[in-house]
Design a protein around this motif. Structure first.
Motif, PDB file in Angstrom:
ATOM      1  N   LEU A 220       0.824  -1.209   0.000  1.00 21.30           N
ATOM      2  CA  LEU A 220       0.000   0.000   0.000  1.00 21.30           C
ATOM      3  C   LEU A 220       0.859   1.260   0.000  1.00 21.30           C
ATOM      4  O   LEU A 220       0.551   2.237  -0.698  1.00 21.30           O
ATOM      5  CB  LEU A 220      -0.917   0.000   1.227  1.00 21.30           C
ATOM      6  CG  LEU A 220      -2.012  -1.075   1.263  1.00 21.30           C
ATOM      7  CD1 LEU A 220      -2.722  -1.068   2.611  1.00 21.30           C
ATOM      8  CD2 LEU A 220      -3.020  -0.843   0.139  1.00 21.30           C
ATOM      9  N   GLU A 221       1.947   1.243   0.771  1.00 24.57           N
ATOM     10  CA  GLU A 221       2.832   2.404   0.825  1.00 24.57           C
ATOM     11  C   GLU A 221       3.577   2.585  -0.509  1.00 24.57           C
ATOM     12  O   GLU A 221       3.819   3.712  -0.944  1.00 24.57           O
ATOM     13  CB  GLU A 221       3.827   2.256   1.980  1.00 24.57           C
ATOM     14  CG  GLU A 221       3.194   2.292   3.356  1.00 24.57           C
ATOM     15  CD  GLU A 221       2.402   3.560   3.602  1.00 24.57           C
ATOM     16  OE1 GLU A 221       2.919   4.662   3.289  1.00 24.57           O
ATOM     17  OE2 GLU A 221       1.260   3.468   4.084  1.00 24.57           O
ATOM     18  N   CYS A 222       3.939   1.484  -1.149  1.00 28.49           N
ATOM     19  CA  CYS A 222       4.582   1.560  -2.475  1.00 28.49           C
ATOM     20  C   CYS A 222       3.653   2.200  -3.496  1.00 28.49           C
ATOM     21  O   CYS A 222       4.074   2.996  -4.340  1.00 28.49           O
ATOM     22  CB  CYS A 222       5.002   0.168  -2.954  1.00 28.49           C
ATOM     23  SG  CYS A 222       6.490  -0.474  -2.179  1.00 28.49           S
ATOM     24  N   GLU A 223       2.365   1.844  -3.418  1.00 26.80           N
ATOM     25  CA  GLU A 223       1.383   2.414  -4.334  1.00 26.80           C
ATOM     26  C   GLU A 223       1.263   3.924  -4.114  1.00 26.80           C
ATOM     27  O   GLU A 223       1.190   4.699  -5.081  1.00 26.80           O
ATOM     28  CB  GLU A 223       0.028   1.728  -4.120  1.00 26.80           C
ATOM     29  CG  GLU A 223      -0.991   1.997  -5.209  1.00 26.80           C
ATOM     30  CD  GLU A 223      -0.569   1.473  -6.573  1.00 26.80           C
ATOM     31  OE1 GLU A 223      -0.915   2.128  -7.584  1.00 26.80           O
ATOM     32  OE2 GLU A 223       0.122   0.431  -6.620  1.00 26.80           O
ATOM     33  N   LYS A 259       5.630  11.097  10.749  1.00 27.33           N
ATOM     34  CA  LYS A 259       5.565  10.347  11.997  1.00 27.33           C
ATOM     35  C   LYS A 259       5.158   8.881  11.830  1.00 27.33           C
ATOM     36  O   LYS A 259       5.286   8.086  12.763  1.00 27.33           O
ATOM     37  CB  LYS A 259       4.605  11.006  13.012  1.00 27.33           C
ATOM     38  CG  LYS A 259       4.957  12.446  13.355  1.00 27.33           C
ATOM     39  CD  LYS A 259       6.310  12.569  14.012  1.00 27.33           C
ATOM     40  CE  LYS A 259       6.631  13.991  14.402  1.00 27.33           C
ATOM     41  NZ  LYS A 259       7.981  14.109  15.012  1.00 27.33           N
ATOM     42  N   GLN A 260       4.694   8.501  10.675  1.00 28.91           N
ATOM     43  CA  GLN A 260       4.247   7.123  10.477  1.00 28.91           C
ATOM     44  C   GLN A 260       5.413   6.139  10.521  1.00 28.91           C
ATOM     45  O   GLN A 260       5.295   5.044  11.079  1.00 28.91           O
ATOM     46  CB  GLN A 260       3.509   6.998   9.143  1.00 28.91           C
ATOM     47  CG  GLN A 260       3.010   5.580   8.857  1.00 28.91           C
ATOM     48  CD  GLN A 260       2.257   5.489   7.551  1.00 28.91           C
ATOM     49  OE1 GLN A 260       1.671   6.467   7.082  1.00 28.91           O
ATOM     50  NE2 GLN A 260       2.258   4.320   6.936  1.00 28.91           N
ATOM     51  N   CYS A 268       7.334   4.093   5.438  1.00 26.87           N
ATOM     52  CA  CYS A 268       6.205   4.837   4.888  1.00 26.87           C
ATOM     53  C   CYS A 268       6.488   5.146   3.423  1.00 26.87           C
ATOM     54  O   CYS A 268       7.575   4.849   2.903  1.00 26.87           O
ATOM     55  CB  CYS A 268       5.978   6.123   5.680  1.00 26.87           C
ATOM     56  SG  CYS A 268       7.375   7.272   5.619  1.00 26.87           S
ATOM     57  N   SER A 269       5.544   5.758   2.738  1.00 22.68           N
ATOM     58  CA  SER A 269       5.716   6.058   1.309  1.00 22.68           C
ATOM     59  C   SER A 269       6.897   6.994   1.083  1.00 22.68           C
ATOM     60  O   SER A 269       7.629   6.854   0.093  1.00 22.68           O
ATOM     61  CB  SER A 269       4.437   6.677   0.743  1.00 22.68           C
ATOM     62  OG  SER A 269       4.076   7.848   1.456  1.00 22.68           O
TER      63      SER A 269
END
Length: 336
Positions: A220-223, A259-260, A268-269
């Motif tokens: 999901l983060e890659c997307e 912060k993720q 994160c992304s």
């Protein structure tokens, strides 16, 4: 993060089971400890927590989320001096709905408690303050914002904002709780024996370095990262533009302004975009907690059967005591 709960037994012997549950890197329940006590009180909770501390010691970044009641939180503060305890956001939300009798506050609270940035939290907090002349804001402030707002928490909860894990464990033991205490304990031990065996087999035979749950998060983060643009600041830091609030990422400290990254300890992304810029595998920036190797280690030990009672090792000075059922006790009393 440790979820602690009291489970009331349904057998005629009464009593309470105290359970401590954590989540593994595959988001599965990992029961740490369970015990039967005569009643739900501070003395029993302190005994349980003291023995738990002996078993796991004072771990860094240790977070407790008590299922209900302030008594567990109070004992945690006494026994685990360096730990942090938060609130289950699901039960806090449910209590708010009962108190205000308005389901509309569900989204207000959900949006505020789960954001990573304080700037975003303040946006949602304005809406909460405006609700019924600030009555909802005062209610949440009294509960302790650091205990439920992700952006203000001092330790990581790894996206576990509720006590769902211990509730699932409760469900597994719901029917056996009508059994005598010794049978309940043996049932629970047998349940864990099966879990550990099955998970040993699964993770020791895994051909992937990471569980599916971690790969799905990264997917999901890659997307999301496909829409980002990166501007290097120096060898380790990057300014990643995402069309929203952007992110300043530091690869050597594994921190991002969103912060993720540091909250979940998984890329994160923004981190993924920066890692690509330096030809780094984004998975190498994630915590070892999300690796199959950590799962293999977690389930390396087996849960063994106790064997027959006649073969149990007895300590010096052991004296066997006959425990009567209530019916037997009344019969003895009648006989005088």
């Amino acid at each position: 993060m440790v979820i602690v709960d009291n489970i009331h037994l349904k057998s005629k012997y009464k009593g309470t089971m105290i359970v401590g549950v954590v989540m593994d890197g595959y988001n599965q329940q990992y029961p740490l400890a369970y015990a039967i006590v005569d009643s739900e009180n501070d003395q029993a909770l302190k005994w349980f927590m003291t023995n738990l501390k002996t078993a796991i010691e004072e771990c860094p970044n240790l977070v407790f989320v008590p299922y209900r009641g302030q008594s567990i939180a109070n004992v945690v503060d006494i026994v685990f001096l360096n730990s942090y305890h938060g609130l289950c956001t699901f039960h806090l939300k449910r209590n708010m709905e009962k108190y205000f009798k308005d389901e509309a506050i569900r989204k207000l609270f959900h949006d505020a408690c789960r954001v990573y940035r304080k700037l975003e939290f303040k946006h949602h907090w304005v809406q909460i303050v405006n609700y019924k002349n600030g009555s909802l804001a005062r209610y949440l402030e009294d509960a302790g914002i650091q205990q439920w707002a992700r952006c203000y928490q001092s330790e990581n909860r790894y996206d576990n904002m509720t006590s769902n894990s211990v509730e699932c464990f409760n469900a597994f033991t719901k029917e056996p709780r009508v059994l005598p205490i010794t049978l309940l304990l043996e049932y629970t031990r047998g349940l864990l024996q099966g879990w550990f065996h099955d998970r040993q087999i699964v993770w020791s035979n895994s051909t992937s370095p990471h569980p599916i749950s971690a790969e799905e998060i990264m997917g999901l983060e890659c997307e999301k990262s496909r829409q980002c643009r990166v501007n290097p600041i120096d060898c380790y830091r990057f300014h990643v533009k995402d069309g929203r609030l952007d992110g300043i990422i530091s690869l050597n400290t594994r921190e991002c302004s969103c912060k993720q990254f540091q909250c979940l300890e998984i890329s994160c992304s923004h981190a993924i975009v920066a890692a690509r810029e330096r030809n780094i595998n984004p998975f190498t920036l994630c915590s070892k907690f999300y690796s199959v190797d950590s799962l293999v280690i977690a389930y390396a030990e087996s849960i063994n059967p106790l064997g027959h009672v006649s073969e149990w090792k007895k300590p010096p000075g052991y004296t066997e005591v006959k425990i009567f059922h209530r019916k037997e006790w009344y019969m003895l009393v009648d006989k005088g």
